[in-house]
Design a protein around this motif. Structure first.
Motif, PDB file in Angstrom:
ATOM      1  N   ASN A 191     -26.216 160.149 -40.899  1.00 44.97           N
ATOM      2  CA  ASN A 191     -25.209 159.135 -40.151  1.00 44.97           C
ATOM      3  C   ASN A 191     -25.485 157.636 -39.946  1.00 44.97           C
ATOM      4  O   ASN A 191     -25.051 157.238 -40.561  1.00 44.97           O
ATOM      5  CB  ASN A 191     -25.782 159.698 -38.139  1.00 44.97           C
ATOM      6  N   LEU A 192     -27.501 157.627 -40.876  1.00 42.29           N
ATOM      7  CA  LEU A 192     -27.917 156.266 -41.351  1.00 42.29           C
ATOM      8  C   LEU A 192     -27.536 156.676 -42.385  1.00 42.29           C
ATOM      9  O   LEU A 192     -26.991 155.044 -42.833  1.00 42.29           O
ATOM     10  CB  LEU A 192     -29.480 156.691 -40.983  1.00 42.29           C
ATOM     11  N   LEU A 193     -27.703 156.745 -43.232  1.00 39.59           N
ATOM     12  CA  LEU A 193     -26.771 157.124 -44.813  1.00 39.59           C
ATOM     13  C   LEU A 193     -25.975 156.151 -44.447  1.00 39.59           C
ATOM     14  O   LEU A 193     -25.090 155.574 -45.150  1.00 39.59           O
ATOM     15  CB  LEU A 193     -27.119 158.044 -45.493  1.00 39.59           C
ATOM     16  N   GLY A 194     -24.460 157.198 -43.852  1.00 35.59           N
ATOM     17  CA  GLY A 194     -23.008 157.220 -43.494  1.00 35.59           C
ATOM     18  C   GLY A 194     -22.987 155.041 -43.297  1.00 35.59           C
ATOM     19  O   GLY A 194     -22.287 154.241 -43.291  1.00 35.59           O
ATOM     20  N   ALA A 195     -24.022 155.029 -41.821  1.00 30.14           N
ATOM     21  CA  ALA A 195     -23.903 153.514 -41.797  1.00 30.14           C
ATOM     22  C   ALA A 195     -24.045 152.478 -42.814  1.00 30.14           C
ATOM     23  O   ALA A 195     -23.131 151.094 -42.459  1.00 30.14           O
ATOM     24  CB  ALA A 195     -24.598 153.360 -40.723  1.00 30.14           C
ATOM     25  N   TYR A 196     -24.930 153.229 -44.288  1.00 27.12           N
ATOM     26  CA  TYR A 196     -25.278 151.767 -44.721  1.00 27.12           C
ATOM     27  C   TYR A 196     -24.532 151.940 -46.007  1.00 27.12           C
ATOM     28  O   TYR A 196     -23.796 150.745 -46.758  1.00 27.12           O
ATOM     29  CB  TYR A 196     -26.771 152.266 -44.861  1.00 27.12           C
ATOM     30  N   ILE A 204     -16.015 159.574 -39.963  1.00 28.81           N
ATOM     31  CA  ILE A 204     -15.885 160.661 -41.059  1.00 28.81           C
ATOM     32  C   ILE A 204     -16.574 161.146 -41.498  1.00 28.81           C
ATOM     33  O   ILE A 204     -16.790 162.368 -41.449  1.00 28.81           O
ATOM     34  CB  ILE A 204     -14.563 159.927 -41.683  1.00 28.81           C
ATOM     35  N   ALA A 205     -17.991 160.386 -42.060  1.00 30.25           N
ATOM     36  CA  ALA A 205     -18.459 161.193 -43.007  1.00 30.25           C
ATOM     37  C   ALA A 205     -19.054 161.747 -42.265  1.00 30.25           C
ATOM     38  O   ALA A 205     -20.154 162.509 -42.989  1.00 30.25           O
ATOM     39  CB  ALA A 205     -19.149 159.617 -44.245  1.00 30.25           C
ATOM     40  N   THR A 206     -19.879 161.474 -41.067  1.00 31.41           N
ATOM     41  CA  THR A 206     -21.241 161.888 -40.205  1.00 31.41           C
ATOM     42  C   THR A 206     -20.274 163.528 -39.644  1.00 31.41           C
ATOM     43  O   THR A 206     -20.840 164.812 -40.120  1.00 31.41           O
ATOM     44  CB  THR A 206     -21.964 161.183 -39.038  1.00 31.41           C
TER      45      THR A 206
END
Length: 245
Positions: A191-196, A204-206
């Motif tokens: 989730n954090l990687l998707g936010a970055y 969507i990515a998460t």
């Protein structure tokens, strides 16, 4: 209770049947074992003393020595069962995250723009309590408990004919809290990687990646636990060997 030749033969036949060994092979091995036990009885040795007291281990080791068992039994089946048990809680947990985060499914915050004749437009932001936030925390706790029991039950059912079933189930029950914690941290990292990396497509990515990654992590860990509790059945571990000719 004294173990007789008939009792020993019956137990090893039951074990071989659970292991899925063909009838012809079990009949041949049972005849050889009966002859060996009868000869030992004439020499004054009891059945329990001759086979070491663990009939299931005897049957499993002998079948492995004959090449009738895989060296790493049921690892794929264990991983598949664990993944099946973890899949639904993982998906529900990610949906609850989507519902409980700002801008999520249940977020009622709104913005309104008012134009002015003189001056820039005025933005009004209305904040409301997000009912998804408490639902998310409570739902996550329920998902963790449900995942624990679903995974353990799925693996136990899949290994119902495996001699190491009980040992694996006990070890898995002890390891599952750490396994689920690791899966949760993995989902958070995604989730954090998707936010970055994908700020505009974070949700969507998460939603697409996190359930698959968490389920895969649980499956791999469950297979590792079974591998640790049921190591390779090779020649150095065989407890019973055929007498030398």
């Amino acid at each position: 209770m004294t173990l007789t030749v008939e009792d020993a033969i019956h137990q090893v036949m039951e074990t071989w049947r659970r292991l899925g060994i063909e009838q012809d092979a079990t009949d041949e091995m049972a005849e050889e074992l009966a002859a060996d036990l009868t000869a030992a009885a004439f020499d004054g040795r009891s059945v329990t003393d001759y086979i070491g007291g663990d009939v299931d281990a005897l049957a499993t080791s002998w079948a492995a020595e004959r090449g009738l068992l895989p060296t790493r039994p049921n690892l794929k089946e264990t991983a598949t069962a664990a993944a099946r048990g973890a899949a639904l809680p993982a998906v529900v947990a990610v949906i609850l995250w989507w519902a409980g985060t700002p801008g999520g499914l249940l977020d009622r915050d709104s913005e309104a723009m008012t134009t002015q004749l003189h001056g820039p437009p005025v933005w009004e932001v209305h904040h409301y309590p997000n009912p998804g936030t408490p639902l998310m925390w409570v739902g996550w706790a329920v998902c963790l408990v449900a995942a624990f029991f679903l995974i353990r039950r799925a693996v136990a059912a899949k290994l119902r004919h495996d001699p190491a079933r009980e040992k694996t189930t006990r070890a898995l029950a002890k390891a599952l809290p750490l396994i689920l914690l690791a899966a949760t941290l993995l989902g958070t990292a995604i989730n954090l990687l998707g936010a970055y990396a994908f700020p505009y497509f974070q949700a969507i990515a998460t939603v697409l990646v996190a359930p698959v990654a968490m389920t895969g992590a649980v499956a791999a860990a469950a297979a590792w636990v079974h591998d640790r509790t049921c190591p390779p059945l090779n020649g150095s571990r065989v407890k019973y060997r055929l007498p030398a000719a």
